[in-house]
Design a protein around this motif. Structure first.
Motif, PDB file in Angstrom:
ATOM      1  N   PHE A 108      11.676   5.170   9.928  1.00 23.72           N
ATOM      2  CA  PHE A 108      10.247   5.445   9.716  1.00 23.72           C
ATOM      3  C   PHE A 108       9.817   4.998   8.310  1.00 23.72           C
ATOM      4  CE2 PHE A 108      10.340   9.318  12.787  1.00 23.72           C
ATOM      5  CZ  PHE A 108      10.281   8.453  13.877  1.00 23.72           C
ATOM      6  N   ALA A 109      10.648   5.335   7.330  1.00 19.23           N
ATOM      7  CA  ALA A 109      10.309   5.013   5.949  1.00 19.23           C
ATOM      8  C   ALA A 109      10.326   3.507   5.710  1.00 19.23           C
ATOM      9  CB  ALA A 109      11.267   5.718   4.994  1.00 19.23           C
ATOM     10  N   ARG A 110      11.331   2.827   6.242  1.00 23.11           N
ATOM     11  CA  ARG A 110      11.414   1.375   6.061  1.00 23.11           C
ATOM     12  C   ARG A 110      10.235   0.666   6.714  1.00 23.11           C
ATOM     13  NH1 ARG A 110      16.985  -0.831   8.071  1.00 23.11           N
ATOM     14  NH2 ARG A 110      15.865  -2.765   7.566  1.00 23.11           N
ATOM     15  N   LEU A 111       9.735   1.207   7.822  1.00 20.93           N
ATOM     16  CA  LEU A 111       8.601   0.616   8.516  1.00 20.93           C
ATOM     17  C   LEU A 111       7.267   0.957   7.871  1.00 20.93           C
ATOM     18  CD1 LEU A 111       9.818   1.320  12.157  1.00 20.93           C
ATOM     19  CD2 LEU A 111       9.426  -0.958  11.173  1.00 20.93           C
ATOM     20  N   GLY A 164      15.428  -7.030   8.173  1.00 21.94           N
ATOM     21  CA  GLY A 164      15.575  -6.541   6.806  1.00 21.94           C
ATOM     22  C   GLY A 164      14.340  -5.895   6.223  1.00 21.94           C
ATOM     23  N   LEU A 165      13.320  -5.617   7.023  1.00 25.53           N
ATOM     24  CA  LEU A 165      12.103  -5.015   6.500  1.00 25.53           C
ATOM     25  C   LEU A 165      12.391  -3.670   5.847  1.00 25.53           C
ATOM     26  CD1 LEU A 165       8.936  -5.079   6.330  1.00 25.53           C
ATOM     27  CD2 LEU A 165       8.955  -3.729   8.446  1.00 25.53           C
ATOM     28  N   ASP A 166      11.879  -3.478   4.650  1.00 23.82           N
ATOM     29  CA  ASP A 166      11.982  -2.193   3.949  1.00 23.82           C
ATOM     30  C   ASP A 166      10.758  -2.066   3.050  1.00 23.82           C
ATOM     31  OD1 ASP A 166      12.544   0.145   2.653  1.00 23.82           O
ATOM     32  OD2 ASP A 166      14.560  -0.453   1.975  1.00 23.82           O
ATOM     33  N   LEU A 167       9.780  -1.309   3.514  1.00 28.04           N
ATOM     34  CA  LEU A 167       8.521  -1.172   2.786  1.00 28.04           C
ATOM     35  C   LEU A 167       8.516  -0.004   1.806  1.00 28.04           C
ATOM     36  CD1 LEU A 167       5.947  -1.891   5.637  1.00 28.04           C
ATOM     37  CD2 LEU A 167       6.644  -3.404   3.778  1.00 28.04           C
ATOM     38  N   ARG A 168       9.648   0.660   1.626  1.00 28.90           N
ATOM     39  CA  ARG A 168       9.651   1.810   0.720  1.00 28.90           C
ATOM     40  C   ARG A 168       9.281   1.434  -0.705  1.00 28.90           C
ATOM     41  NH1 ARG A 168      15.452   4.208   2.389  1.00 28.90           N
ATOM     42  NH2 ARG A 168      15.826   1.940   2.411  1.00 28.90           N
ATOM     43  N   ALA A 294     -11.946  -5.307  -3.011  1.00 28.33           N
ATOM     44  CA  ALA A 294     -12.008  -3.878  -2.725  1.00 28.33           C
ATOM     45  C   ALA A 294     -11.174  -3.121  -3.734  1.00 28.33           C
ATOM     46  CB  ALA A 294     -11.476  -3.598  -1.311  1.00 28.33           C
ATOM     47  N   ASP A 295     -11.623  -1.908  -4.057  1.00 27.77           N
ATOM     48  CA  ASP A 295     -10.908  -1.044  -4.985  1.00 27.77           C
ATOM     49  C   ASP A 295      -9.533  -0.730  -4.420  1.00 27.77           C
ATOM     50  OD1 ASP A 295     -11.535   2.308  -6.312  1.00 27.77           O
ATOM     51  OD2 ASP A 295      -9.940   0.856  -6.693  1.00 27.77           O
ATOM     52  N   PRO A 296      -8.417  -1.139  -5.101  1.00 25.04           N
ATOM     53  CA  PRO A 296      -7.089  -0.898  -4.535  1.00 25.04           C
ATOM     54  C   PRO A 296      -6.699   0.552  -4.506  1.00 25.04           C
ATOM     55  CG  PRO A 296      -6.882  -1.726  -6.767  1.00 25.04           C
ATOM     56  CD  PRO A 296      -8.353  -1.809  -6.395  1.00 25.04           C
ATOM     57  N   THR A 297      -7.447   1.438  -5.196  1.00 23.23           N
ATOM     58  CA  THR A 297      -7.097   2.853  -5.191  1.00 23.23           C
ATOM     59  C   THR A 297      -7.803   3.605  -4.080  1.00 23.23           C
ATOM     60  OG1 THR A 297      -8.857   3.459  -6.711  1.00 23.23           O
ATOM     61  CG2 THR A 297      -6.768   2.798  -7.674  1.00 23.23           C
ATOM     62  N   SER A 298      -8.732   2.946  -3.372  1.00 22.20           N
ATOM     63  CA  SER A 298      -9.413   3.633  -2.286  1.00 22.20           C
ATOM     64  C   SER A 298      -8.520   3.652  -1.061  1.00 22.20           C
ATOM     65  CB  SER A 298     -10.732   2.926  -1.954  1.00 22.20           C
ATOM     66  OG  SER A 298     -10.473   1.670  -1.360  1.00 22.20           O
ATOM     67  N   SER A 299      -8.779   4.603  -0.150  1.00 16.75           N
ATOM     68  CA  SER A 299      -7.949   4.695   1.052  1.00 16.75           C
ATOM     69  C   SER A 299      -8.107   3.453   1.903  1.00 16.75           C
ATOM     70  CB  SER A 299      -8.328   5.948   1.849  1.00 16.75           C
ATOM     71  OG  SER A 299      -9.683   5.903   2.217  1.00 16.75           O
ATOM     72  N   ARG A 300      -9.299   2.863   1.953  1.00 15.44           N
ATOM     73  CA  ARG A 300      -9.494   1.677   2.768  1.00 15.44           C
ATOM     74  C   ARG A 300      -8.844   0.469   2.129  1.00 15.44           C
ATOM     75  NH1 ARG A 300     -15.427   0.546   4.854  1.00 15.44           N
ATOM     76  NH2 ARG A 300     -14.900   2.500   5.864  1.00 15.44           N
ATOM     77  N   GLY A 301      -8.853   0.412   0.772  1.00 15.74           N
ATOM     78  CA  GLY A 301      -8.290  -0.743   0.088  1.00 15.74           C
ATOM     79  C   GLY A 301      -6.787  -0.692  -0.006  1.00 15.74           C
ATOM     80  N   MET A 302      -6.263   0.195  -0.817  1.00 15.66           N
ATOM     81  CA  MET A 302      -4.826   0.187  -1.085  1.00 15.66           C
ATOM     82  C   MET A 302      -4.015   0.512   0.159  1.00 15.66           C
ATOM     83  SD  MET A 302      -2.636   2.319  -3.872  1.00 15.66           S
ATOM     84  CE  MET A 302      -2.859   3.902  -3.109  1.00 15.66           C
ATOM     85  N   PHE A 303      -4.353   1.591   0.871  1.00 21.02           N
ATOM     86  CA  PHE A 303      -3.511   1.967   1.989  1.00 21.02           C
ATOM     87  C   PHE A 303      -3.752   1.073   3.196  1.00 21.02           C
ATOM     88  CE2 PHE A 303      -3.284   5.792  -0.604  1.00 21.02           C
ATOM     89  CZ  PHE A 303      -1.917   5.918  -0.663  1.00 21.02           C
ATOM     90  N   GLY A 304      -4.919   0.438   3.261  1.00 21.59           N
ATOM     91  CA  GLY A 304      -5.093  -0.579   4.282  1.00 21.59           C
ATOM     92  C   GLY A 304      -4.152  -1.731   4.038  1.00 21.59           C
ATOM     93  N   TRP A 305      -4.000  -2.099   2.770  1.00 17.69           N
ATOM     94  CA  TRP A 305      -3.051  -3.165   2.404  1.00 17.69           C
ATOM     95  C   TRP A 305      -1.626  -2.764   2.760  1.00 17.69           C
ATOM     96  CZ3 TRP A 305      -0.503  -2.392  -2.716  1.00 17.69           C
ATOM     97  CH2 TRP A 305       0.445  -3.376  -2.954  1.00 17.69           C
ATOM     98  N   LEU A 306      -1.278  -1.513   2.487  1.00 13.77           N
ATOM     99  CA  LEU A 306       0.082  -1.062   2.785  1.00 13.77           C
ATOM    100  C   LEU A 306       0.339  -1.108   4.289  1.00 13.77           C
ATOM    101  CD1 LEU A 306       0.325   2.006   0.388  1.00 13.77           C
ATOM    102  CD2 LEU A 306       1.279  -0.270   0.058  1.00 13.77           C
ATOM    103  N   ARG A 307      -0.672  -0.690   5.064  1.00 15.71           N
ATOM    104  CA  ARG A 307      -0.468  -0.701   6.518  1.00 15.71           C
ATOM    105  C   ARG A 307      -0.348  -2.115   7.039  1.00 15.71           C
ATOM    106  NH1 ARG A 307      -4.704   3.280   6.289  1.00 15.71           N
ATOM    107  NH2 ARG A 307      -3.847   5.364   6.463  1.00 15.71           N
ATOM    108  N   ARG A 308      -1.076  -3.057   6.446  1.00 11.75           N
ATOM    109  CA  ARG A 308      -0.958  -4.430   6.884  1.00 11.75           C
ATOM    110  C   ARG A 308       0.454  -4.955   6.662  1.00 11.75           C
ATOM    111  NH1 ARG A 308      -5.947  -4.954   4.417  1.00 11.75           N
ATOM    112  NH2 ARG A 308      -5.083  -6.018   2.597  1.00 11.75           N
ATOM    113  N   GLY A 309       1.128  -4.422   5.618  1.00  6.02           N
ATOM    114  CA  GLY A 309       2.493  -4.876   5.358  1.00  6.02           C
ATOM    115  C   GLY A 309       3.473  -4.439   6.422  1.00  6.02           C
TER     116      GLY A 309
END
Length: 311
Positions: A108-111, A164-168, A294-309
């Motif tokens: 879960f964490a690696r994904l 080898g994906l590890d997004l942690r 987009a502001d990288p600290t906003s939920s739409r900006g930063m965490f949207g980027w993380l989810r895309r990864g």
């Protein structure tokens, strides 16, 4: 006569100690830790998550107002409720909380399905990731996550893990970036936070002026790691804190370029000329402004980027 003397003495003390009133209405962070009956790590996480608000100190650093302390202490079931919100767990305890095996928890964490909030190196120089217990509970009770908790991992996700994906590390960087940006109101310090997750060569390519780079390095936050700068621990820390894929690097470089433009408008870096010639493509200069992002600290900006990864 004595009343006038007392009044005069108090007024003189106020004039000679202009910050005295501020110190009476706020506490240093060490004092706030004691007042809130928290461990240092719990308090730091509570500040980072916004559960305890801080204000700039007159001579630098951050402080906590007494009004804020009263607000936090007035919350229902204090301090247990606050401690529960900042409770962290490693893989074994987190897996037990979620009712899954440690191996499934790690997947879960690696994904990127659960995001670490802290990390440290144990005595064997292995990275130990820590997660917010509250977020693990939310994941475990989410109806949409039930198939992941009990069923077989979907083939597409298994293929990513086999590759080898590890997004942690990346997810921790994104979260840590948001924490650091909220700690300061100084625009150069904010730019330095973004720069701290880039390799120095990438910072140099993005920020062409040496005086501005010097200001970024001066304000650059550091990760407390035991040992010398060339120690194995320091090298591991560098790998965790530095962006390592093209998508993340591109995101951070664009944000750094914009942050420097905004900081320069606020005040020039010490020693830098007020107007600079345009630099080569890819760099930032006074005449070359990158597009707004987009502001990288906003939920739409930063965490949207993380989810895309993780897609």
């Amino acid at each position: 006569m004595s009343g006038n003397t007392i009044t005069s003495t108090a007024a003189e003390a106020t004039r000679t100690a202009p910050g005295a009133a501020s110190r009476r209405t706020s506490l240093a962070l060490s004092g706030a830790v004691r007042e809130l009956d928290l461990r240092r790590g719990e308090f730091e996480l509570a500040v980072q998550l916004g559960y305890v608000r801080t204000v700039p100190g007159e001579t630098g650093g951050r402080r906590v107002t007494r009004a804020e302390l009263d607000r936090v202490r007035g919350e229902e079931d204090f301090p247990d409720s606050l401690r529960k919100r900042v409770e962290v767990m490693g893989t074994r305890d987190g897996a037990a909380l979620m009712g899954v095996s440690p191996a499934r928890f790690t997947r879960f964490a690696r994904l990127g399905l659960i995001v670490p909030v802290k990390w440290y190196l144990n005595r064997y120089q292995a990275v130990v990731w820590l997660y917010l217990a509250e977020e693990l509970r939310q994941f475990a009770t989410g109806e949409a996550n039930a198939p992941l908790l009990a069923g077989r991992t979907p083939q597409g996700l298994r293929d990513q893990l086999d590759g080898g994906l590890d997004l942690r590390p990346r997810n921790w960087r994104g979260r840590h970036l948001g924490f650091r940006l909220r700690e300061t109101d100084d625009l150069w310090a904010k730019a330095a936070v973004v720069a701290s997750h880039l390799d120095p060569a990438q910072v140099e390519e993005t920020v062409r002026d040496p005086y501005e780079r010097a200001e970024l390095y001066r304000l650059r936050p550091t990760q407390a790691v035991p040992g010398s700068p060339d120690s194995p621990a320091a090298r591991i820390a560098a790998r965790i804190t530095t962006a390592d894929d093209d998508d993340e690097i591109g995101w951070l470089r664009a944000d750094l370029a914009q942050a420097v433009v905004e900081a320069r408008r606020y005040r020039p870096a010490p020693g830098a000329p007020s107007a600079q010639p345009a630099g080569p493509p890819g760099g930032v200069s006074a005449r070359q402004e990158p597009p707004m992002r987009a502001d990288p600290t906003s939920s739409r900006g930063m965490f949207g980027w993380l989810r895309r990864g993780s897609s």
